[in-house]
Structure formats: C-alpha cells, structure tokens
Scaffold this motif. Structure first.
Motif, PDB file in Angstrom:
ATOM      1  N   ILE A  26       0.836  -1.208   0.000  1.00  0.00           N
ATOM      2  CA  ILE A  26       0.000   0.000   0.000  1.00  0.00           C
ATOM      3  C   ILE A  26       0.866   1.251   0.000  1.00  0.00           C
ATOM      4  CG2 ILE A  26      -1.677   1.323   1.368  1.00  0.00           C
ATOM      5  CD1 ILE A  26      -2.813  -1.464   2.265  1.00  0.00           C
ATOM      6  N   SER A  27       1.922   1.267   0.813  1.00  0.00           N
ATOM      7  CA  SER A  27       2.686   2.514   0.908  1.00  0.00           C
ATOM      8  C   SER A  27       3.476   2.784  -0.369  1.00  0.00           C
ATOM      9  CB  SER A  27       3.574   2.522   2.147  1.00  0.00           C
ATOM     10  OG  SER A  27       4.525   1.513   2.070  1.00  0.00           O
ATOM     11  N   ARG A  28       3.886   1.738  -1.091  1.00  0.00           N
ATOM     12  CA  ARG A  28       4.578   1.989  -2.366  1.00  0.00           C
ATOM     13  C   ARG A  28       3.618   2.488  -3.444  1.00  0.00           C
ATOM     14  NH1 ARG A  28       9.532   3.466  -2.180  1.00  0.00           N
ATOM     15  NH2 ARG A  28       9.117   3.615  -4.394  1.00  0.00           N
ATOM     16  N   ILE A  29       2.356   2.047  -3.393  1.00  0.00           N
ATOM     17  CA  ILE A  29       1.366   2.587  -4.340  1.00  0.00           C
ATOM     18  C   ILE A  29       1.104   4.058  -3.998  1.00  0.00           C
ATOM     19  CG2 ILE A  29      -1.053   2.459  -5.067  1.00  0.00           C
ATOM     20  CD1 ILE A  29      -0.800  -0.626  -4.687  1.00  0.00           C
ATOM     21  N   VAL A  30       0.939   4.352  -2.691  1.00  0.00           N
ATOM     22  CA  VAL A  30       0.729   5.740  -2.260  1.00  0.00           C
ATOM     23  C   VAL A  30       1.927   6.599  -2.677  1.00  0.00           C
ATOM     24  CG1 VAL A  30       0.561   7.241  -0.218  1.00  0.00           C
ATOM     25  CG2 VAL A  30      -0.818   5.153  -0.360  1.00  0.00           C
ATOM     26  N   HIS A  31       3.139   6.050  -2.528  1.00  0.00           N
ATOM     27  CA  HIS A  31       4.355   6.793  -2.894  1.00  0.00           C
ATOM     28  C   HIS A  31       4.281   7.277  -4.345  1.00  0.00           C
ATOM     29  CE1 HIS A  31       8.621   7.282  -4.113  1.00  0.00           C
ATOM     30  NE2 HIS A  31       8.802   7.676  -2.876  1.00  0.00           N
ATOM     31  N   THR A  32       3.920   6.373  -5.242  1.00  0.00           N
ATOM     32  CA  THR A  32       3.818   6.759  -6.662  1.00  0.00           C
ATOM     33  C   THR A  32       2.726   7.802  -6.865  1.00  0.00           C
ATOM     34  OG1 THR A  32       4.532   4.556  -7.328  1.00  0.00           O
ATOM     35  CG2 THR A  32       3.436   5.886  -9.012  1.00  0.00           C
ATOM     36  N   LEU A  33       1.581   7.602  -6.222  1.00  0.00           N
ATOM     37  CA  LEU A  33       0.455   8.535  -6.405  1.00  0.00           C
ATOM     38  C   LEU A  33       0.837   9.947  -5.981  1.00  0.00           C
ATOM     39  CD1 LEU A  33      -2.553   6.349  -5.188  1.00  0.00           C
ATOM     40  CD2 LEU A  33      -1.925   6.902  -7.547  1.00  0.00           C
ATOM     41  N   VAL A  34       1.425  10.077  -4.784  1.00  0.00           N
ATOM     42  CA  VAL A  34       1.714  11.435  -4.290  1.00  0.00           C
ATOM     43  C   VAL A  34       2.986  12.021  -4.919  1.00  0.00           C
ATOM     44  CG1 VAL A  34       0.563  10.968  -2.094  1.00  0.00           C
ATOM     45  CG2 VAL A  34       3.050  10.716  -2.250  1.00  0.00           C
TER      46      VAL A  34
ATOM     47  N   VAL B 175       1.581  11.311  -9.668  1.00  0.00           N
ATOM     48  CA  VAL B 175       0.245  11.446 -10.257  1.00  0.00           C
ATOM     49  C   VAL B 175      -0.387  12.756  -9.806  1.00  0.00           C
ATOM     50  CG1 VAL B 175      -2.016  10.382 -10.577  1.00  0.00           C
ATOM     51  CG2 VAL B 175       0.027   8.933 -10.395  1.00  0.00           C
ATOM     52  N   VAL B 176      -0.611  12.905  -8.493  1.00  0.00           N
ATOM     53  CA  VAL B 176      -1.072  14.179  -7.942  1.00  0.00           C
ATOM     54  C   VAL B 176      -0.047  14.582  -6.899  1.00  0.00           C
ATOM     55  CG1 VAL B 176      -2.913  15.403  -6.759  1.00  0.00           C
ATOM     56  CG2 VAL B 176      -3.474  13.486  -8.256  1.00  0.00           C
ATOM     57  N   VAL B 177       0.710  15.614  -7.158  1.00  0.00           N
ATOM     58  CA  VAL B 177       1.776  15.982  -6.227  1.00  0.00           C
ATOM     59  C   VAL B 177       1.158  16.496  -4.925  1.00  0.00           C
ATOM     60  CG1 VAL B 177       3.818  17.400  -5.858  1.00  0.00           C
ATOM     61  CG2 VAL B 177       3.286  16.565  -8.143  1.00  0.00           C
ATOM     62  N   VAL B 178       1.440  15.782  -3.834  1.00  0.00           N
ATOM     63  CA  VAL B 178       0.916  16.136  -2.519  1.00  0.00           C
ATOM     64  C   VAL B 178       2.099  16.669  -1.706  1.00  0.00           C
ATOM     65  CG1 VAL B 178      -0.185  15.211  -0.440  1.00  0.00           C
ATOM     66  CG2 VAL B 178      -0.868  14.369  -2.694  1.00  0.00           C
ATOM     67  N   PRO B 179       1.895  17.766  -0.963  1.00  0.00           N
ATOM     68  CA  PRO B 179       3.023  18.318  -0.190  1.00  0.00           C
ATOM     69  C   PRO B 179       3.640  17.283   0.744  1.00  0.00           C
ATOM     70  CG  PRO B 179       1.149  19.831  -0.144  1.00  0.00           C
ATOM     71  CD  PRO B 179       0.662  18.559  -0.788  1.00  0.00           C
ATOM     72  N   GLN B 180       4.918  17.482   1.026  1.00  0.00           N
ATOM     73  CA  GLN B 180       5.578  16.668   2.050  1.00  0.00           C
ATOM     74  C   GLN B 180       4.895  16.928   3.398  1.00  0.00           C
ATOM     75  OE1 GLN B 180       7.522  14.355   1.576  1.00  0.00           O
ATOM     76  NE2 GLN B 180       9.145  14.770   0.074  1.00  0.00           N
ATOM     77  N   PRO B 181       4.930  15.986   4.362  1.00  0.00           N
ATOM     78  CA  PRO B 181       5.732  14.757   4.354  1.00  0.00           C
ATOM     79  C   PRO B 181       5.006  13.541   3.782  1.00  0.00           C
ATOM     80  CG  PRO B 181       4.786  15.039   6.508  1.00  0.00           C
ATOM     81  CD  PRO B 181       4.249  16.156   5.644  1.00  0.00           C
ATOM     82  N   SER B 182       4.009  13.708   2.916  1.00  0.00           N
ATOM     83  CA  SER B 182       3.268  12.529   2.456  1.00  0.00           C
ATOM     84  C   SER B 182       4.202  11.531   1.758  1.00  0.00           C
ATOM     85  CB  SER B 182       2.126  12.941   1.529  1.00  0.00           C
ATOM     86  OG  SER B 182       2.626  13.710   0.458  1.00  0.00           O
ATOM     87  N   ARG B 183       5.045  12.030   0.841  1.00  0.00           N
ATOM     88  CA  ARG B 183       5.897  11.095   0.110  1.00  0.00           C
ATOM     89  C   ARG B 183       6.942  10.470   1.041  1.00  0.00           C
ATOM     90  NH1 ARG B 183       9.200  14.159  -3.251  1.00  0.00           N
ATOM     91  NH2 ARG B 183      11.180  13.232  -2.626  1.00  0.00           N
ATOM     92  N   ALA B 184       7.487  11.306   1.945  1.00  0.00           N
ATOM     93  CA  ALA B 184       8.480  10.795   2.894  1.00  0.00           C
ATOM     94  C   ALA B 184       7.871   9.700   3.774  1.00  0.00           C
ATOM     95  CB  ALA B 184       9.026  11.933   3.750  1.00  0.00           C
ATOM     96  N   LEU B 185       6.631   9.925   4.227  1.00  0.00           N
ATOM     97  CA  LEU B 185       5.966   8.920   5.057  1.00  0.00           C
ATOM     98  C   LEU B 185       5.793   7.606   4.301  1.00  0.00           C
ATOM     99  CD1 LEU B 185       3.160  10.775   7.041  1.00  0.00           C
ATOM    100  CD2 LEU B 185       4.982   9.332   7.955  1.00  0.00           C
TER     101      LEU B 185
END
Lengths: 151, 151, 151
Positions: free
Chosen positions: C108-116, C119-129
């Motif tokens: 799940i977290s690797r799919i979320v990593h690609t999405l944020v 696909v839709v750039v989400v501010p940090q720390p979403s990608r770091a998390l």
C-alpha cells in the motif's frame, strides 16, 4: 539433479546466500538513505515540494549527491541480478566451499565498492577491482545455471 | 494447487525459466560492460578518479554513453521484475506450452531490445515492439499470479 | 527451522507475499507506461529515432517526465529488493499476522508513494511517510533474515 531440500537452513550454501542477500538489501537501502542525507547536507532537492526554504531552488547537479546516486544505481545493476541468480545457483547443488566463497566475494566486494565510490573516494583501480570481483563471481554463477538448464 | 515439486529440473517450465533468467542476467551485465567500453571509446568519465589523463574532464552528456545507459536502465525496469514474477508464475503450475513460450518471448525480445536500442540503432517501431512483447508477456504472468493468490 | 512447505498456497503468508509481489510488478510497469505517456504529452523524446516529427529535437529536461522517472527509479531502489527479501522472510516462518501486515504495508505505501510523487503531487511529508513505511517494513524483514541465517 535438483533437490528442493537444498532450500533449507540445514544447507550451509543456502544459509550463506540468505545472509548475504539480506546484508546486501540493507546495503542498497543504506545508499538510498545516504543519498537523502547528502541532499540535506548540500541542500540539493530535485522536487519543488522538497524545498525546506523559499530561498532554495531545485538542483540536479551537486557532485556529491550525483556520486552517491551513481554508486546506488551501480548496486541496482549488479546486486539485484545477483539476488535472482544466487538463489538459482543454490538449486544447482554446487560445491559448498566454492559457493560459500563466491557469495562472500560478492557481498564483501559490493560493500567495498560503495565505500571506495561514495564514502571515502579511493583512487582507481580500487573501485574497478571491487566491481569486477563481484561481477566475475556472479557471471560464474549465471554460467553454471545456464549449463544446468541445458544439460 | 501449488506443488513445490514444480521447482525441479524435471519440470521443463522451471528449467526454461532458469535458463532464460541466467541468460538475461548475463545480458544485463553485458549492457554494463558495454557502457564501460563506450566510456573508454568516447573518453566520457563521470568521476575525477576515473580520468585516464590530466587533460580530460568529467563529462555526462556523450550521446553514445547515454544511449547505452538508457538501454541498461530499461533492462532494470523490465527484466528484474520478470525474475521475481517468472518464478512465482512457475509455482502457479501453468500450461507448459504457454509458459515456455512466454519465457522465450521475454528472453528473445529483451535481447532484441538491447540490440536495436544500443548496438545497431534500428528505426522505430522495432524497439517499441521488442519492449511491448516482453512487457505483455510479463504482465500476463503477473495477472495469473494475482489471480492464483486471490482464489 | 526452515520448512519448504512454507512455499505453498496453503500458507497465507506466502500467498500474501505472492499477491503483493504481482501487484507491485504491475505498479512498476505502470510507472514505465506513464513515463512513455508523459513523453508523448510533452513531446519529450530522448532518442532521435523516437521523434514523431522532423520539427522535434531530443529533450532531456522536461520536469513532468523527470518527475515520473524519479518515482520509477525509486521503485527500483525499494521494491525490487523487497521481492528478494520478502520471499526469504516467508522461509523464516514468521508470525502470520505480522508478516501479512508487513506485506500489506509495503504494497500500500509503495502505491501511495507513486500517487503522491508522480500522479497528484501532494506536499511533504506525504511522500516521505510512504517511503519510510515501506522502507521500515522491508528493513525489519531483512534483519529477521540476517538473524535466521546467523543462528
């Protein structure tokens, strides 16, 4: 010829493969963490959302960051194929002494490769030597697997 | 459903996976060696410690070196996932005829991909075709593995 | 200690590994396809033979293409080692509850990593998390494998 009992903790060859694979996974991740650290130290961020301050701009050419990224990419090119072929090589029931030492050669030389490439830069041929020891050992395993598949 | 006896040299499907995996490991390494050769031919070195002469400077934009590096990276993106999913696909006990031909399709088309990308540049769609044949075959295997895990 | 019967569809831990590995293979390929789409959308081609029109020139610095390529490379650095260590971790006969949830966390977290990331750039720390959840779970598996090899 092939005995699935080879995939067992009783088999010292498999056990050695298992241990070095896990250590090299941790080594690859260490290169990733080190890249991140180097990005912070040099304030070199590739994405606008990573910039810690409005004064910073995205940057792609810091030589320290790029050096670690090259070492990291070299790991992907060389260690990841080893993970696949090492397991298949165990299944060919190789001489234990040879196989264990080949796994050690790959593990140690790939750690040395990262150290002399990205941690303390050591003049050539140190990196070339580390590279070719691991490559030679892995090529040997791949050739043994090809032969075992063919005959 | 799953029979660990599938991981055996008696199983022609596993044997074909084994052989093509080893050949593709050697093919990935060949791309690495070819990058190194191209660096020497074009005197394009990425690290100061690699410079063979004090007259040289580090260089990152030689088109011949970069072409081989793109081919090599494309291998990592496509062949390494195949190593993992191909083995799991063998465990789903697929039709031998289909599985053997899928492995051949991946192996041959990835070798063709490198040849038309980095050795003798052939006009499109040759590279695209080689890319999509290997991708399609590997996606099919991954879908079969997902289905076998779910039901 | 190790029981090859663990590699079986009857073993829910192996089955979960199998399913998430296949999903993550498809996810890595999706990043590759997405890179290709982005190249067409932005007309950013790295090879002369890929140019669709004589007016185009090769280009290497489109920020949208480069973003997807960074996400894709991050997959190679983190997901491919998971494929190897996840399988070996299954062989250490871990607690089913823990292992299944670790596999889910990585997937799940690797799919979320690609999405944020791409696909839709989400501010940090979403990608770091997302990055550190997957990394932490995989490091834990690697440590368990090291310990099982050593003792």
């Amino acid at each position: 010829m092939l005995d699935i009992g080879l995939i067992s903790f009783e088999n010292q060859v498999f056990r050695t493969y298992l241990g070095w694979t896990a250590i090299l996974v941790l080594k690859i991740f260490a290169a990733g963490i080190y890249t991140g650290l180097m990005r912070f130290i040099t304030a070199t961020f590739a994405n606008p959302e990573d910039l810690m301050s409005p004064k910073l701009k995205v940057k792609f050419d810091d030589p320290n960051v790029e050096r670690v990224r090259r070492a990291h990419r070299n790991d992907l090119e060389n260690i990841l194929p080893f993970f696949a072929i090492g397991l298949l090589y165990v299944l060919t029931n190789p001489s234990a002494w040879l196989a264990i030492n080949l796994f050690r050669a790959v593990g140690i030389s790939r750690i040395v490769h990262t150290l002399v490439y990205a941690v303390v830069v050591v003049p050539q041929p140190s990196r070339a030597l580390a590279f070719f020891v691991a490559l030679g050992a892995t090529v040997y395993m791949a050739l043994q697997v090809v032969l075992s598949a063919a005959f």
